[in-house]
Design a protein around this motif. Structure first.
Motif, PDB file in Angstrom:
ATOM      1  N   GLY A  61       0.785  -1.222   0.000  1.00  0.00           N
ATOM      2  CA  GLY A  61       0.000   0.000   0.000  1.00  0.00           C
ATOM      3  C   GLY A  61       0.818   1.273   0.000  1.00  0.00           C
ATOM      4  N   GLY A  62       2.135   1.167   0.141  1.00  0.00           N
ATOM      5  CA  GLY A  62       3.000   2.338   0.109  1.00  0.00           C
ATOM      6  C   GLY A  62       3.971   2.247  -1.044  1.00  0.00           C
ATOM      7  N   VAL A  63       4.866   3.188  -1.109  1.00  0.00           N
ATOM      8  CA  VAL A  63       5.866   3.229  -2.173  1.00  0.00           C
ATOM      9  C   VAL A  63       7.227   2.882  -1.585  1.00  0.00           C
ATOM     10  CG1 VAL A  63       7.065   4.761  -3.782  1.00  0.00           C
ATOM     11  CG2 VAL A  63       4.596   4.904  -3.548  1.00  0.00           C
ATOM     12  N   ARG A  64       7.920   1.968  -2.255  1.00  0.00           N
ATOM     13  CA  ARG A  64       9.289   1.618  -1.868  1.00  0.00           C
ATOM     14  C   ARG A  64      10.210   2.078  -2.985  1.00  0.00           C
ATOM     15  NH1 ARG A  64      11.165  -4.433  -1.835  1.00  0.00           N
ATOM     16  NH2 ARG A  64      11.585  -3.878  -3.977  1.00  0.00           N
ATOM     17  N   LEU A  65      11.333   2.662  -2.602  1.00  0.00           N
ATOM     18  CA  LEU A  65      12.338   3.118  -3.553  1.00  0.00           C
ATOM     19  C   LEU A  65      13.558   2.219  -3.428  1.00  0.00           C
ATOM     20  CD1 LEU A  65      12.107   6.940  -2.810  1.00  0.00           C
ATOM     21  CD2 LEU A  65      10.832   5.627  -4.510  1.00  0.00           C
ATOM     22  N   SER A  66      14.118   1.844  -4.557  1.00  0.00           N
ATOM     23  CA  SER A  66      15.303   0.995  -4.569  1.00  0.00           C
ATOM     24  C   SER A  66      16.374   1.687  -5.402  1.00  0.00           C
ATOM     25  CB  SER A  66      14.936  -0.370  -5.148  1.00  0.00           C
ATOM     26  OG  SER A  66      15.969  -1.289  -4.938  1.00  0.00           O
ATOM     27  N   PHE A  67      17.437   2.138  -4.735  1.00  0.00           N
ATOM     28  CA  PHE A  67      18.524   2.870  -5.372  1.00  0.00           C
ATOM     29  C   PHE A  67      19.652   1.905  -5.720  1.00  0.00           C
ATOM     30  CE2 PHE A  67      16.355   5.903  -2.675  1.00  0.00           C
ATOM     31  CZ  PHE A  67      16.308   7.059  -3.448  1.00  0.00           C
ATOM     32  N   LEU A  68      20.024   1.850  -6.988  1.00  0.00           N
ATOM     33  CA  LEU A  68      21.142   1.018  -7.414  1.00  0.00           C
ATOM     34  C   LEU A  68      22.440   1.609  -6.881  1.00  0.00           C
ATOM     35  CD1 LEU A  68      22.336  -1.300  -9.115  1.00  0.00           C
ATOM     36  CD2 LEU A  68      22.415   0.317 -11.033  1.00  0.00           C
ATOM     37  N   LEU A  69      23.214   0.788  -6.183  1.00  0.00           N
ATOM     38  CA  LEU A  69      24.530   1.228  -5.708  1.00  0.00           C
ATOM     39  C   LEU A  69      25.599   0.789  -6.702  1.00  0.00           C
ATOM     40  CD1 LEU A  69      24.139   0.462  -1.900  1.00  0.00           C
ATOM     41  CD2 LEU A  69      23.991   2.678  -3.054  1.00  0.00           C
ATOM     42  N   ARG A  70      25.621  -0.506  -7.010  1.00  0.00           N
ATOM     43  CA  ARG A  70      26.482  -1.056  -8.057  1.00  0.00           C
ATOM     44  C   ARG A  70      26.174  -2.536  -8.212  1.00  0.00           C
ATOM     45  NH1 ARG A  70      31.780  -3.045  -7.395  1.00  0.00           N
ATOM     46  NH2 ARG A  70      32.257  -1.698  -9.123  1.00  0.00           N
ATOM     47  N   GLY A  71      26.318  -3.047  -9.418  1.00  0.00           N
ATOM     48  CA  GLY A  71      26.053  -4.464  -9.657  1.00  0.00           C
ATOM     49  C   GLY A  71      24.648  -4.862  -9.247  1.00  0.00           C
ATOM     50  N   ASP A  72      24.556  -5.803  -8.320  1.00  0.00           N
ATOM     51  CA  ASP A  72      23.273  -6.268  -7.789  1.00  0.00           C
ATOM     52  C   ASP A  72      22.990  -5.722  -6.395  1.00  0.00           C
ATOM     53  OD1 ASP A  72      22.694  -7.814 -10.029  1.00  0.00           O
ATOM     54  OD2 ASP A  72      23.707  -9.585  -9.228  1.00  0.00           O
ATOM     55  N   ALA A  73      23.673  -4.642  -6.022  1.00  0.00           N
ATOM     56  CA  ALA A  73      23.518  -4.061  -4.685  1.00  0.00           C
ATOM     57  C   ALA A  73      22.602  -2.836  -4.742  1.00  0.00           C
ATOM     58  CB  ALA A  73      24.873  -3.678  -4.112  1.00  0.00           C
ATOM     59  N   PHE A  74      21.652  -2.805  -3.815  1.00  0.00           N
ATOM     60  CA  PHE A  74      20.662  -1.732  -3.775  1.00  0.00           C
ATOM     61  C   PHE A  74      20.453  -1.234  -2.354  1.00  0.00           C
ATOM     62  CE2 PHE A  74      19.706  -4.223  -7.489  1.00  0.00           C
ATOM     63  CZ  PHE A  74      19.333  -3.284  -8.438  1.00  0.00           C
ATOM     64  N   LEU A  75      20.086   0.042  -2.244  1.00  0.00           N
ATOM     65  CA  LEU A  75      19.617   0.632  -0.997  1.00  0.00           C
ATOM     66  C   LEU A  75      18.106   0.738  -1.112  1.00  0.00           C
ATOM     67  CD1 LEU A  75      19.763   2.325   1.666  1.00  0.00           C
ATOM     68  CD2 LEU A  75      20.041   4.327   0.192  1.00  0.00           C
ATOM     69  N   ASP A  76      17.383   0.160  -0.167  1.00  0.00           N
ATOM     70  CA  ASP A  76      15.928   0.279  -0.131  1.00  0.00           C
ATOM     71  C   ASP A  76      15.541   1.362   0.860  1.00  0.00           C
ATOM     72  OD1 ASP A  76      15.417  -1.682  -2.009  1.00  0.00           O
ATOM     73  OD2 ASP A  76      15.189  -3.270  -0.517  1.00  0.00           O
ATOM     74  N   ALA A  77      14.532   2.146   0.471  1.00  0.00           N
ATOM     75  CA  ALA A  77      14.087   3.260   1.298  1.00  0.00           C
ATOM     76  C   ALA A  77      12.605   3.504   1.063  1.00  0.00           C
ATOM     77  CB  ALA A  77      14.893   4.514   0.965  1.00  0.00           C
ATOM     78  N   PHE A  78      11.997   4.209   2.007  1.00  0.00           N
ATOM     79  CA  PHE A  78      10.596   4.593   1.891  1.00  0.00           C
ATOM     80  C   PHE A  78      10.479   6.108   1.989  1.00  0.00           C
ATOM     81  CE2 PHE A  78      10.344   0.283   3.664  1.00  0.00           C
ATOM     82  CZ  PHE A  78       9.481  -0.299   2.750  1.00  0.00           C
ATOM     83  N   PRO A  79       9.767   6.739   1.047  1.00  0.00           N
ATOM     84  CA  PRO A  79       9.499   8.167   1.201  1.00  0.00           C
ATOM     85  C   PRO A  79       8.532   8.364   2.364  1.00  0.00           C
ATOM     86  CG  PRO A  79       8.394   7.304  -0.761  1.00  0.00           C
ATOM     87  CD  PRO A  79       9.189   6.179  -0.160  1.00  0.00           C
ATOM     88  N   VAL A  80       8.743   9.416   3.136  1.00  0.00           N
ATOM     89  CA  VAL A  80       7.921   9.696   4.313  1.00  0.00           C
ATOM     90  C   VAL A  80       7.254  11.049   4.112  1.00  0.00           C
ATOM     91  CG1 VAL A  80       7.933  10.059   6.814  1.00  0.00           C
ATOM     92  CG2 VAL A  80       9.531   8.416   5.776  1.00  0.00           C
ATOM     93  N   SER A  81       5.932  11.063   4.272  1.00  0.00           N
ATOM     94  CA  SER A  81       5.192  12.306   4.069  1.00  0.00           C
ATOM     95  C   SER A  81       3.891  12.253   4.848  1.00  0.00           C
ATOM     96  CB  SER A  81       4.898  12.497   2.575  1.00  0.00           C
ATOM     97  OG  SER A  81       4.124  13.647   2.363  1.00  0.00           O
TER      98      SER A  81
END
Length: 109
Positions: A61-81
């Motif tokens: 029900g929310g939005v998840r953001l996945s930032f590519l760091l390199r290769g198959d590595a990602f930072l997952d985050a949630f926008p807060v509002s």
């Protein structure tokens, strides 16, 4: 005013503010990529101002953001509002909760 960052765990907070902690958990190259992204976040006021857009997905029900760091590595985050964040307006958010860093499906932090 920079993006406001919050953290899902003490580990991700420590890795965000201390390169040595990030390097121990992620290795040198991945820690540098993560710290570079954090620098970009500190220079942006809104998510849409980041040099590279994340992958944007609906998550429970929310939005998840996945930032590519390199290769198959990602930072997952949630926008807060206070308003509802959706697939169209996520870039206008100026608060972000960092959740974890994973590589090839394995959570590193």
């Amino acid at each position: 005013m920079a993006l406001e960052l919050s953290f899902d765990s003490t580990k991700i907070r420590q890795a965000t503010i201390d390169f040595k902690v990030a390097k121990r958990a992620l290795g040198d190259e991945l820690a540098r990529a993560f710290q570079s992204l954090v620098c970009d976040m500190n220079d942006a006021m809104y998510l849409k101002e980041l040099p590279e857009s994340p992958s944007v997905m609906l998550n429970d029900g929310g939005v998840r953001l996945s930032f590519l760091l390199r290769g198959d590595a990602f930072l997952d985050a949630f926008p807060v509002s206070d308003a509802v964040v959706n697939l169209e307006n996520w870039g206008e958010v100026h608060r972000l909760k960092l959740v974890n860093i994973h590589n090839a499906g394995q959570v590193l932090i």
